[in-house]
Motif scaffolding. Structure first.
Motif, PDB file in Angstrom:
ATOM      1  N   ARG A   1       0.828  -1.197   0.000  1.00  0.00           N
ATOM      2  CA  ARG A   1       0.000   0.000   0.000  1.00  0.00           C
ATOM      3  C   ARG A   1       0.865   1.250   0.000  1.00  0.00           C
ATOM      4  NH1 ARG A   1      -3.852  -0.321   4.864  1.00  0.00           N
ATOM      5  NH2 ARG A   1      -4.484   1.634   3.940  1.00  0.00           N
ATOM      6  N   VAL A   2       0.307   2.338  -0.495  1.00  0.00           N
ATOM      7  CA  VAL A   2       1.031   3.606  -0.572  1.00  0.00           C
ATOM      8  C   VAL A   2       1.371   4.106   0.823  1.00  0.00           C
ATOM      9  CG1 VAL A   2       0.874   6.006  -1.323  1.00  0.00           C
ATOM     10  CG2 VAL A   2      -0.006   4.198  -2.768  1.00  0.00           C
ATOM     11  N   VAL A   3       0.487   3.911   1.773  1.00  0.00           N
ATOM     12  CA  VAL A   3       0.737   4.379   3.132  1.00  0.00           C
ATOM     13  C   VAL A   3       1.927   3.640   3.736  1.00  0.00           C
ATOM     14  CG1 VAL A   3      -0.874   2.800   4.289  1.00  0.00           C
ATOM     15  CG2 VAL A   3      -0.376   5.020   5.304  1.00  0.00           C
ATOM     16  N   THR A   4       2.157   2.389   3.350  1.00  0.00           N
ATOM     17  CA  THR A   4       3.320   1.640   3.829  1.00  0.00           C
ATOM     18  C   THR A   4       4.597   2.231   3.246  1.00  0.00           C
ATOM     19  OG1 THR A   4       1.964  -0.346   3.907  1.00  0.00           O
ATOM     20  CG2 THR A   4       4.338  -0.651   4.005  1.00  0.00           C
ATOM     21  N   ALA A   5       4.593   2.548   1.963  1.00  0.00           N
ATOM     22  CA  ALA A   5       5.755   3.169   1.327  1.00  0.00           C
ATOM     23  C   ALA A   5       6.036   4.528   1.950  1.00  0.00           C
ATOM     24  CB  ALA A   5       5.522   3.296  -0.169  1.00  0.00           C
ATOM     25  N   MET A   6       4.998   5.301   2.242  1.00  0.00           N
ATOM     26  CA  MET A   6       5.163   6.609   2.851  1.00  0.00           C
ATOM     27  C   MET A   6       5.778   6.478   4.245  1.00  0.00           C
ATOM     28  SD  MET A   6       2.345   9.350   4.142  1.00  0.00           S
ATOM     29  CE  MET A   6       1.844   8.159   5.357  1.00  0.00           C
ATOM     30  N   THR A   7       5.309   5.518   5.026  1.00  0.00           N
ATOM     31  CA  THR A   7       5.831   5.325   6.376  1.00  0.00           C
ATOM     32  C   THR A   7       7.297   4.914   6.339  1.00  0.00           C
ATOM     33  OG1 THR A   7       3.640   4.668   7.110  1.00  0.00           O
ATOM     34  CG2 THR A   7       5.475   4.088   8.543  1.00  0.00           C
ATOM     35  N   MET A   8       7.654   4.025   5.429  1.00  0.00           N
ATOM     36  CA  MET A   8       9.053   3.598   5.303  1.00  0.00           C
ATOM     37  C   MET A   8       9.940   4.773   4.898  1.00  0.00           C
ATOM     38  SD  MET A   8       8.496  -0.105   3.488  1.00  0.00           S
ATOM     39  CE  MET A   8      10.220  -0.449   3.261  1.00  0.00           C
ATOM     40  N   LEU A   9       9.470   5.610   3.988  1.00  0.00           N
ATOM     41  CA  LEU A   9      10.227   6.772   3.550  1.00  0.00           C
ATOM     42  C   LEU A   9      10.406   7.775   4.692  1.00  0.00           C
ATOM     43  CD1 LEU A   9      11.574   8.315   1.214  1.00  0.00           C
ATOM     44  CD2 LEU A   9       9.333   9.276   0.697  1.00  0.00           C
ATOM     45  N   LYS A  10       9.340   8.032   5.442  1.00  0.00           N
ATOM     46  CA  LYS A  10       9.434   8.967   6.576  1.00  0.00           C
ATOM     47  C   LYS A  10      10.409   8.460   7.628  1.00  0.00           C
ATOM     48  CE  LYS A  10       5.215   9.530   7.952  1.00  0.00           C
ATOM     49  NZ  LYS A  10       3.955  10.022   8.523  1.00  0.00           N
ATOM     50  N   GLN A  11      10.375   7.165   7.930  1.00  0.00           N
ATOM     51  CA  GLN A  11      11.278   6.606   8.932  1.00  0.00           C
ATOM     52  C   GLN A  11      12.731   6.686   8.488  1.00  0.00           C
ATOM     53  OE1 GLN A  11       9.650   2.698   9.469  1.00  0.00           O
ATOM     54  NE2 GLN A  11       8.180   3.367  11.019  1.00  0.00           N
ATOM     55  N   THR A  12      12.980   6.438   7.205  1.00  0.00           N
ATOM     56  CA  THR A  12      14.346   6.522   6.695  1.00  0.00           C
ATOM     57  C   THR A  12      14.858   7.955   6.753  1.00  0.00           C
ATOM     58  OG1 THR A  12      13.933   4.656   5.225  1.00  0.00           O
ATOM     59  CG2 THR A  12      15.822   6.050   4.703  1.00  0.00           C
ATOM     60  N   LEU A  13      14.036   8.918   6.332  1.00  0.00           N
ATOM     61  CA  LEU A  13      14.460  10.320   6.362  1.00  0.00           C
ATOM     62  C   LEU A  13      14.664  10.807   7.792  1.00  0.00           C
ATOM     63  CD1 LEU A  13      12.226  11.795   3.534  1.00  0.00           C
ATOM     64  CD2 LEU A  13      14.668  11.303   3.452  1.00  0.00           C
ATOM     65  N   PHE A  14      13.816  10.353   8.727  1.00  0.00           N
ATOM     66  CA  PHE A  14      13.955  10.766  10.121  1.00  0.00           C
ATOM     67  C   PHE A  14      15.228  10.188  10.733  1.00  0.00           C
ATOM     68  CE2 PHE A  14      13.215  10.270  14.677  1.00  0.00           C
ATOM     69  CZ  PHE A  14      12.923  11.586  15.013  1.00  0.00           C
ATOM     70  N   ARG A  15      15.575   8.976  10.338  1.00  0.00           N
ATOM     71  CA  ARG A  15      16.758   8.312  10.871  1.00  0.00           C
ATOM     72  C   ARG A  15      18.023   9.116  10.565  1.00  0.00           C
ATOM     73  NH1 ARG A  15      16.972   3.632   7.894  1.00  0.00           N
ATOM     74  NH2 ARG A  15      15.150   2.915   9.019  1.00  0.00           N
ATOM     75  N   TYR A  16      18.085   9.758   9.412  1.00  0.00           N
ATOM     76  CA  TYR A  16      19.273  10.512   9.019  1.00  0.00           C
ATOM     77  C   TYR A  16      19.222  11.977   9.454  1.00  0.00           C
ATOM     78  CZ  TYR A  16      20.857   6.466   6.482  1.00  0.00           C
ATOM     79  OH  TYR A  16      21.286   5.210   6.154  1.00  0.00           O
ATOM     80  N   GLN A  17      18.190  12.416  10.122  1.00  0.00           N
ATOM     81  CA  GLN A  17      18.093  13.729  10.767  1.00  0.00           C
ATOM     82  C   GLN A  17      18.441  14.892   9.845  1.00  0.00           C
ATOM     83  OE1 GLN A  17      17.119  14.409  14.108  1.00  0.00           O
ATOM     84  NE2 GLN A  17      16.341  12.335  13.885  1.00  0.00           N
TER      85      GLN A  17
END
Length: 138
Positions: free
Chosen positions: A13-29
């Motif tokens: 689902r698109v919401v799953t892709a969005m969540t994965m992208l947000k978590q990756t971007l947040f991880r790198y601050q």
């Protein structure tokens, strides 16, 4: 995303892709940036094109260096359709007056040429211990 589909046995689902992208971007601050808009029609049935158009329009208004055209791409399992000039956020308006100036209209009042090389003086100071001259020019 492919591993997610294999594990679940259904399309991601698109919401799953969005969540994965947000978590990756947040991880790198903030040390990693993404210049993309993720959109699609999810199982809830949202209209992705209007959402993408609103998101890109907001980005255009907040970034003075952006253009004003909005392009979109609809990707399905069988094809991809590119929509060029899907929307225009900052349409150029008609000017109230025409501004035409003859060549040489703007004159200058005075001209000044300055020498940028400044005279310098070098002072030598004797070192008390050795008697050698020390260059104080820095």
């Amino acid at each position: 995303m492919a591993s997610q589909e294999l594990r679940k046995g259904c399309p991601t689902r698109v919401v799953t892709a969005m969540t994965m992208l947000k978590q990756t971007l947040f991880r790198y601050q903030g040390h990693v940036g993404a210049a993309l808009v993720l959109g699609g029609v999810d199982a809830t049935g949202n209209d992705a094109l209007s959402l993408v158009k609103a998101a890109i329009s907001t980005g255009i208004f907040n970034d003075l260096g952006s253009g004003s055209n909005i392009d979109a791409c609809i990707i399905t399992t069988s094809s991809a359709e590119v929509l060029r000039d899907f929307g225009m956020s900052n349409a150029r308006v008609q000017k109230e007056r025409t501004y035409v100036f003859r060549r040489g209209t703007t004159a200058w009042n005075s001209e000044s040429v300055r020498d940028l090389i400044v005279d310098e003086t070098i002072t030598q100071v004797l070192c008390t211990g050795t008697g050698e001259a020390i260059d104080t020019n820095v």
